[in-house]
Design a protein around this motif. Structure first.
Motif, short mmCIF file in Angstrom:
data_model
loop_
_atom_site.label_atom_id
_atom_site.label_comp_id
_atom_site.label_asym_id
_atom_site.label_seq_id
_atom_site.Cartn_x
_atom_site.Cartn_y
_atom_site.Cartn_z
N ILE A 18 44.15 46.72 37.10
CA ILE A 18 44.84 45.69 37.87
C ILE A 18 44.31 44.34 37.38
O ILE A 18 43.10 44.09 37.40
N GLY A 19 45.21 43.50 36.91
CA GLY A 19 44.78 42.26 36.28
C GLY A 19 44.55 42.44 34.79
O GLY A 19 44.06 41.54 34.11
N GLY A 20 44.91 43.61 34.28
CA GLY A 20 44.83 43.92 32.86
C GLY A 20 45.96 44.87 32.50
O GLY A 20 46.72 45.30 33.38
N VAL A 154 35.97 56.14 42.12
CA VAL A 154 35.50 54.83 42.54
C VAL A 154 36.50 53.77 42.10
O VAL A 154 36.81 53.65 40.91
N ASN A 155 37.03 53.02 43.05
CA ASN A 155 37.89 51.87 42.76
C ASN A 155 37.04 50.60 42.86
O ASN A 155 36.40 50.37 43.89
N SER A 156 37.04 49.81 41.80
CA SER A 156 36.18 48.63 41.74
C SER A 156 37.01 47.37 41.56
O SER A 156 37.97 47.35 40.80
N PHE A 157 36.59 46.32 42.24
CA PHE A 157 37.17 44.99 42.04
C PHE A 157 36.07 44.13 41.43
O PHE A 157 35.08 43.81 42.09
N CYS A 158 36.24 43.76 40.17
CA CYS A 158 35.17 43.11 39.41
C CYS A 158 35.45 41.64 39.17
O CYS A 158 36.47 41.27 38.60
N VAL A 159 34.51 40.80 39.61
CA VAL A 159 34.57 39.36 39.33
C VAL A 159 33.35 38.93 38.52
O VAL A 159 33.11 37.74 38.33
N LEU A 160 32.57 39.90 38.04
CA LEU A 160 31.35 39.64 37.28
C LEU A 160 31.58 39.93 35.81
O LEU A 160 32.46 40.71 35.45
N PRO A 161 30.79 39.33 34.92
CA PRO A 161 31.03 39.49 33.47
C PRO A 161 30.73 40.91 32.99
O PRO A 161 29.73 41.52 33.38
N PHE A 162 31.57 41.43 32.11
CA PHE A 162 31.42 42.79 31.61
C PHE A 162 30.31 42.93 30.58
O PHE A 162 29.85 44.04 30.32
N THR A 176 35.30 56.41 34.48
CA THR A 176 34.87 57.80 34.32
C THR A 176 35.14 58.66 35.54
O THR A 176 34.87 59.87 35.51
N THR A 177 35.66 58.07 36.62
CA THR A 177 36.00 58.86 37.81
C THR A 177 37.49 58.83 38.09
O THR A 177 37.92 59.24 39.18
N ASP A 178 38.28 58.33 37.13
CA ASP A 178 39.73 58.20 37.31
C ASP A 178 40.08 57.26 38.45
O ASP A 178 41.10 57.44 39.13
N GLY A 179 39.24 56.26 38.67
CA GLY A 179 39.53 55.26 39.69
C GLY A 179 40.28 54.07 39.11
O GLY A 179 40.63 54.04 37.94
N LYS A 180 40.53 53.09 39.94
CA LYS A 180 41.20 51.87 39.53
C LYS A 180 40.17 50.76 39.33
O LYS A 180 39.14 50.72 40.00
N LEU A 181 40.47 49.87 38.40
CA LEU A 181 39.62 48.71 38.15
C LEU A 181 40.46 47.45 38.24
O LEU A 181 41.41 47.27 37.47
N ALA A 182 40.12 46.61 39.20
CA ALA A 182 40.80 45.31 39.34
C ALA A 182 39.91 44.24 38.72
O ALA A 182 38.70 44.22 38.96
N ILE A 183 40.51 43.36 37.94
CA ILE A 183 39.77 42.32 37.21
C ILE A 183 40.29 40.96 37.64
O ILE A 183 41.50 40.73 37.65
N SER A 184 39.37 40.06 37.97
CA SER A 184 39.76 38.70 38.32
C SER A 184 38.60 37.76 38.07
O SER A 184 37.46 38.08 38.43
N ILE A 194 44.52 35.83 45.81
CA ILE A 194 44.08 37.19 46.08
C ILE A 194 44.98 38.18 45.36
O ILE A 194 46.21 38.12 45.48
N PRO A 195 44.41 39.10 44.59
CA PRO A 195 45.24 40.07 43.86
C PRO A 195 45.91 41.06 44.80
O PRO A 195 45.48 41.27 45.94
N ASN A 196 46.95 41.67 44.32
CA ASN A 196 47.71 42.63 45.12
C ASN A 196 47.05 44.00 45.05
O ASN A 196 47.28 44.78 44.13
N LEU A 197 46.19 44.29 46.01
CA LEU A 197 45.54 45.59 46.10
C LEU A 197 45.21 45.88 47.55
O LEU A 197 45.30 45.02 48.42
N GLU A 198 44.82 47.13 47.81
CA GLU A 198 44.42 47.55 49.16
C GLU A 198 42.91 47.47 49.25
O GLU A 198 42.21 48.38 48.77
#
Length: 457
Positions: A18-20, A154-162, A176-184, A194-198
């Motif tokens: 999400i965001g990518g 694990v679904n993660s919303f990341c605002v920190l540098p990779f 690695t857990t088939d979760g979602k990754l939101a990037i902003s 605010i991104p479109n996520l739950e």
């Protein structure tokens, strides 16, 4: 344990970024993997500096490098010329992915270390180091996290540098857990976009200064309270900030960890946090922590000593010294384990100030200063003094310019011993932090020195 290549080969058509762009990620990763494998057929795997600025390209390149068993160095694209020259002279890479602002050294490259992941640490002190990790150490951290929180994905919303362990491990947990990754970018979030996520399905990771800034936006507070969990780490959080999080019913999880342990090895679960428990939480299942005195003896519960870590996620050492996996890691932090095996961190040995023979830990004083609500930020350091050894100096950001040091000192005298009251007060428009939310103490020492020179003249 699945290999990076297995994860790359089993990527589905699902939209997990999400965001990518998920399909772009797969395309970049597969193409780069094939290129790297071709380069590796005639010689040892090439050493890669990864400094891609665009997140999707950075993450895809990271997975491709890992799948091709190439040693990869994660780097901050915004390092200055001096920092980049330092890194290039140390690494002498074969390949640079991304644009950097320095010239390649002409020296021959040292023997590469295949199948390793070098994560930068120590940049705030002016000397960049790379902690040597492997896919296995990073996965040990992921497995400890999922076991502790009893999660399948694990679904993660990341605002920190990779390029930093704090952002990288969010990607690792989701990928690695088939979760979602939101990037902003954090600035985008702070502006109210605010991104479109739950949120109730996601973990959000922040450092304390970021949480403080989001609390200044009333429209974001309700949104924060909807998250499944808000992980808080990277630097000590102050009492006022934690009290606000409880008041707003944020599902906060203060954490303790570092680059060398591939992020957190202790975490306070949100239910415990909201119930009023104050600690860094219990130890995650992939790690062990003991508290020892200076003689190396294990101390009983509630006694302060040196924090010693054993963990499956522990790094192998620092580049270029390739060591066997360490059995334990003695960190700079002082703390104790309470009767319920919760870890408490009381300060850092290196930050300890000795004034007139008294041992003083800045974290206690900073917390008391913040509690006056007369500053928006503060850091306490020690500066050399011929009579006292060191004297306490508070470098602070006044609250709307109304702050008087004498008024703060009067309030502190009601709570702290006299020797814990700062002698010098240096107002600043803001304090210097790195992208991970850690204070740059080297810069603060320079500010204090210039202040003292001005006072003398």
């Amino acid at each position: 344990m699945k290999t990076p290549l297995a994860y790359l080969e089993n990527l589905s058509d699902r939209h997990w970024l999400i965001g990518g762009d998920s399909s772009q990620f797969q395309q970049i990763a597969e193409e780069l993997y094939l290129e790297l494998r071709q380069l590796s057929t005639s010689r040892t795997p090439p050493k890669i500096i990864l400094a891609e600025r665009e997140p999707t390209r950075f993450l895809a390149s990271f997975i491709a490098a890992c799948a091709a068993n190439c040693p990869v160095f994660l780097c901050n694209p915004d390092w200055g010329i001096q920092e980049w020259q330092q890194v290039l002279n140390l690494v002498k890479p074969d390949i640079i992915l991304g644009t950097i602002n320095a010239k390649l050294p002409i020296d021959d490259s040292p023997s590469p270390i295949p199948q390793t992941i070098m994560i930068p640490t120590g940049g705030s002190s002016g000397q960049i180091k790379f902690a040597i990790h492997t896919w296995e150490t990073l996965m040990a951290s992921v497995q400890g996290f999922t076991t502790y929180f009893q999660l399948q994905e694990v679904n993660s919303f990341c605002v920190l540098p990779f390029y930093h362990v704090s952002g990288l491990m969010q990607f690792m947990r989701s990928f690695t857990t088939d979760g979602k990754l939101a990037i902003s970018p954090f600035k985008t979030l702070e502006s109210g976009q605010i991104p479109n996520l739950e949120p109730q399905e996601f973990f959000l990771s922040l450092v304390p200064t970021q949480l403080q800034r989001l609390f200044q936006k009333p429209e974001l507070i309700q949104w924060l309270s909807e998250f499944k969990t808000v992980l808080l780490g990277g630097a000590p959080a102050w009492d006022e900030l934690l009290d606000k999080a409880r008041f707003y019913r944020i599902q906060l999880a203060p954490t303790y960890g570092m680059t060398e342990t591939a992020s957190q090895i202790a975490t306070l679960k949100p239910d415990d946090f909201l119930s009023g428990i104050i600690s860094a939480g219990q130890i995650l299942p992939h790690a062990q922590v003991t508290i020892r005195n200076q003689q190396g003896e294990i101390l009983p519960a509630n006694q302060i000593g040196n924090v010693i870590i054993q963990a499956q996620s522990l790094n192998l050492g620092y580049y270029p010294k390739n060591t066997e996996k360490q059995n334990y890691f003695s960190v700079d932090d002082l703390g104790f384990l309470d009767d319920k095996s919760h870890l408490h961190i009381v300060g850092r040995s290196s930050n300890k100030i000795i004034s007139g023979g008294e041992n003083i830990y800045p974290q206690e004083i900073e917390s008391a200063i913040r509690a006056t609500q007369m500053v928006t930020d503060v850091c306490v350091i020690g500066i050399p003094d011929q009579h006292w050894g060191q004297v306490l100096t508070a470098i602070y950001v006044p609250d709307h310019g109304k702050t008087s040091p004498s008024e703060i000192s009067d309030l502190l005298k009601q709570q702290l011993s006299k020797f814990k009251i700062p002698k010098y007060w240096i107002p600043q428009p803001n304090l210097p932090y790195n992208p991970q939310g850690k204070i740059n103490r080297q810069c603060l020492q320079t500010i204090a020195l210039e202040f003292m020179q001005h006072q003398i003249t």
